[in-house]
Design a protein around this motif. Structure first.
Motif, PDB file in Angstrom:
ATOM      1  N   GLY A 326      -0.799 -40.977 -61.661  1.00 54.12           N
ATOM      2  CA  GLY A 326      -2.128 -41.363 -61.214  1.00 54.12           C
ATOM      3  C   GLY A 326      -2.836 -42.287 -62.181  1.00 54.12           C
ATOM      4  N   ALA A 330      -3.983 -45.616 -60.322  1.00 57.70           N
ATOM      5  CA  ALA A 330      -5.401 -45.717 -59.965  1.00 57.70           C
ATOM      6  C   ALA A 330      -5.987 -47.103 -60.241  1.00 57.70           C
ATOM      7  CB  ALA A 330      -6.199 -44.628 -60.671  1.00 57.70           C
ATOM      8  N   HIS A 377      -7.876 -40.085 -61.871  1.00 61.26           N
ATOM      9  CA  HIS A 377      -6.447 -40.048 -62.189  1.00 61.26           C
ATOM     10  C   HIS A 377      -5.759 -38.907 -61.444  1.00 61.26           C
ATOM     11  CE1 HIS A 377      -6.905 -42.344 -66.272  1.00 61.26           C
ATOM     12  NE2 HIS A 377      -7.059 -43.119 -65.221  1.00 61.26           N
ATOM     13  N   GLN A 378      -6.376 -37.724 -61.442  1.00 55.07           N
ATOM     14  CA  GLN A 378      -5.760 -36.577 -60.786  1.00 55.07           C
ATOM     15  C   GLN A 378      -5.766 -36.724 -59.276  1.00 55.07           C
ATOM     16  OE1 GLN A 378      -4.149 -34.007 -62.467  1.00 55.07           O
ATOM     17  NE2 GLN A 378      -3.372 -33.719 -60.389  1.00 55.07           N
ATOM     18  N   THR A 380      -5.724 -39.505 -57.579  1.00 52.74           N
ATOM     19  CA  THR A 380      -4.696 -40.490 -57.229  1.00 52.74           C
ATOM     20  C   THR A 380      -3.326 -39.841 -57.222  1.00 52.74           C
ATOM     21  OG1 THR A 380      -6.014 -42.249 -58.228  1.00 52.74           O
ATOM     22  CG2 THR A 380      -3.700 -42.728 -57.816  1.00 52.74           C
ATOM     23  N   ASN A 381      -3.058 -39.037 -58.241  1.00 53.04           N
ATOM     24  CA  ASN A 381      -1.764 -38.369 -58.314  1.00 53.04           C
ATOM     25  C   ASN A 381      -1.580 -37.408 -57.141  1.00 53.04           C
ATOM     26  OD1 ASN A 381       0.176 -38.704 -60.669  1.00 53.04           O
ATOM     27  ND2 ASN A 381       0.443 -36.556 -60.188  1.00 53.04           N
ATOM     28  N   TRP A 384      -1.226 -39.315 -53.806  1.00 56.31           N
ATOM     29  CA  TRP A 384       0.135 -39.884 -53.774  1.00 56.31           C
ATOM     30  C   TRP A 384       1.154 -38.787 -53.458  1.00 56.31           C
ATOM     31  CZ3 TRP A 384       0.562 -44.979 -53.773  1.00 56.31           C
ATOM     32  CH2 TRP A 384       1.809 -45.567 -53.970  1.00 56.31           C
TER      33      TRP A 384
END
Length: 512
Positions: A326, A330, A377-378, A380-381, A384
């Motif tokens: 992420g 991101a 970031h989290q 996005t991860n 995904w």
């Protein structure tokens, strides 16, 4: 999407050294393939063939056309050096670049006989990358008992450009997915020729990471790829585009043609003949965002609809994602690294493509700048990962073949110089393990790293051979059933603390 470049920031001198080693190796006996005979190199128990043409050079009047048959040659062609990377704007690819780029590479054990075949499709956001990246050298992977093939495909404006005149001249009335058609042409070449290298054309596995994983999804969805492969592995690939009805990444034929015409008019060259007369540099100077297109031939619809009507290429599927990608994805997905509290809700909405609920915002809070950055970031991860898990669930629910899912959390040995992309368990971190290619960048690889590289290379080859990732000496791997418990965790106990994924309800679009 402009991402997926992990493990690609390589120096040109490494490629040159590899090419020099090839020149010093022993030549193989000629092999007859489509177009003529080729000779590669042999080093010990491994044969290598580089720069083998699988289609005609897509230049001049062939620019933007579907890949055409290989141009025959006389005598024995020396397949000893990589071809140029496809023309592209990616500055992190330092290899020579050219429109004349439709070539593939083969690694085969010297005494191969009916071995499974692994075909690697590189990532790079559809705008960059090359099969010649040192990390994609297939020699070590082939030594585990497979024929390994890597391929180039057209990128950027040359690989994903639609135009009304292009569609009109096409026999099937569609344009825009030239890069995906190149991949299909390469798979046809493999089916027709791989037996000459000791490969089994009835056991072909397509493998790709990131945009390469997205390409794997497109191959699973495409009727043009039917019967060209028997298994599929997607590493951090967000399935075919679009994933579900209403997916904001969708581009249909009409929209794609309109975008292409507007682009051409902006260049002062609205007609196809004018565009074909332009230089590579002139065409690549303006910004172009390459995306797969639902044009009715290569891709007909979103992947969910394909599965619900049982129109997918129904093969065993292995998919997964990494614990920390992420932070890499991101900034590229959102086009900014300015993850502040003031912009947090705006950026969450941009990432998801819809207004987030209060429940989602509570799970990914952004009261401070530091909290907003960590949450983006989290999120996005997780977003995904859910897209990948959703794809695995489609196969589990609607397919006859099984699907398998993994979560890669292992922290590789740190590089000697600061790492800027794909660090830790970041985007593409698993590639060097899958190819069993540790040791290229001077890291202090541990015994655990080397054991994992051997294990993952053996797992991928086992899956290519049997359609299951389970085998002698390998861990049990349950078929995916829609639950976190059926996702295989790859990493130590401390590395896996951040898993599992949130509930489907957090992402209502992915509630299949």
């Amino acid at each position: 999407m402009r991402h997926l470049r992990a493990a690609t920031l390589v120096a040109l001198h490494l490629a040159a050294l590899a090419a020099g080693a090839v020149h010093a190796a022993e030549r193989t006996a000629p092999v007859k393939v489509t177009g003529g005979e080729i000779a590669g190199t042999r080093a010990g128990a491994l044969r290598t063939y580089l720069g083998v043409p699988f289609a005609a050079p897509p230049v001049g009047e062939l620019r933007w056309r579907a890949p055409q048959p290989v141009v025959p040659w006389q005598g024995v062609r020396q397949a000893t050096t990589y071809a140029a990377a496809c023309a592209q704007t990616a500055v992190w690819v330092t290899n020579p670049k050219s429109e004349d780029c439709l070539y593939l590479n083969i690694w085969a054990p010297a005494k191969a006989a009916r071995l499974p075949v692994i075909v690697w499709i590189h990532g790079g956001g559809f705008y960059g990358g090359t099969a010649a990246q040192p990390g994609f050298d297939g020699g070590n992977l082939a030594k585990h008992g497979a024929i390994v093939v890597t391929l180039n495909y057209r990128l950027g404006i040359f690989g994903f450009f639609a135009h009304p005149e292009l569609s009109a001249e096409s026999p099937d009335g569609a344009s825009g997915n030239q890069g995906l058609r190149d991949q299909i042409a390469a798979l046809r070449w493999v089916k027709d020729n791989i037996a000459a290298f000791g490969g089994d054309p009835g056991r072909v596995t397509i493998v790709g990471e990131s945009a390469g994983g997205t390409s794997v999804g497109a191959m699973v969805a495409s009727p043009l790829a039917k019967d060209l492969f028997q298994r599929a592995i997607a590493e951090s690939g967000y399935a075919a585009v679009p994933l579900y009805a209403g997916d904001t990444t969708q581009v249909d034929r009409g929209s794609a043609e309109a975008q292409g015409l507007a682009f051409a008019r902006g260049l002062g060259a609205p007609h196809l003949a004018q565009l074909r007369a332009m230089s590579v540099d002139a065409l690549q100077k303006p910004a172009w965002s390459p995306r797969a297109i639902v044009e009715g031939q290569v891709l007909r619809e979103d992947l969910t609809t394909t599965y619900r009507h049982h129109r997918q290429n129904d093969v065993p599927l292995l998919v997964g994602w990494n614990a920390e990608e992420g932070k890499d994805l991101a900034p590229e997905i959102l086009g900014t690294g300015d993850f502040t509290a003031a912009r947090h809700r705006e950026l969450v909405a941009k990432l998801l493509g819809y207004a987030p609920s209060d429940a989602l915002m509570a799970r990914y809070p952004g009261a401070t700048d530091a909290q907003a950055k960590a949450s983006i970031h989290q999120l996005t991860n997780d977003w995904w990962g859910w897209g990948i898990a959703y794809w695995a669930n489609l196969q589990a629910k609607y397919g006859r073949s099984k699907s398998y899912a993994y979560f890669f959390a292992h922290q590789p040995a740190e590089p000697s110089t600061p790492c800027g992309y794909g660090c830790g368990a970041g985007h593409g971190a698993e590639i060097r393990y899958v190819f069993d290619n540790l040791g290229q960048d001077g890291r202090a690889w541990t015994r655990a790293d080397r054991q994992l590289a051997t294990r993952l290379a053996r797992t991928w080859v086992t899956f290519a051979s049997t359609g299951s990732p389970e085998g002698k000496g390998l861990p049990a791997w349950p078929a995916y059933d829609g639950t976190n418990a059926s996702v295989l965790r790859i990493g130590g106990d401390a590395e896996l603390k951040a898993h599992p994924l949130p509930d489907f309800q957090v992402f209502p679009q992915l509630a299949e």
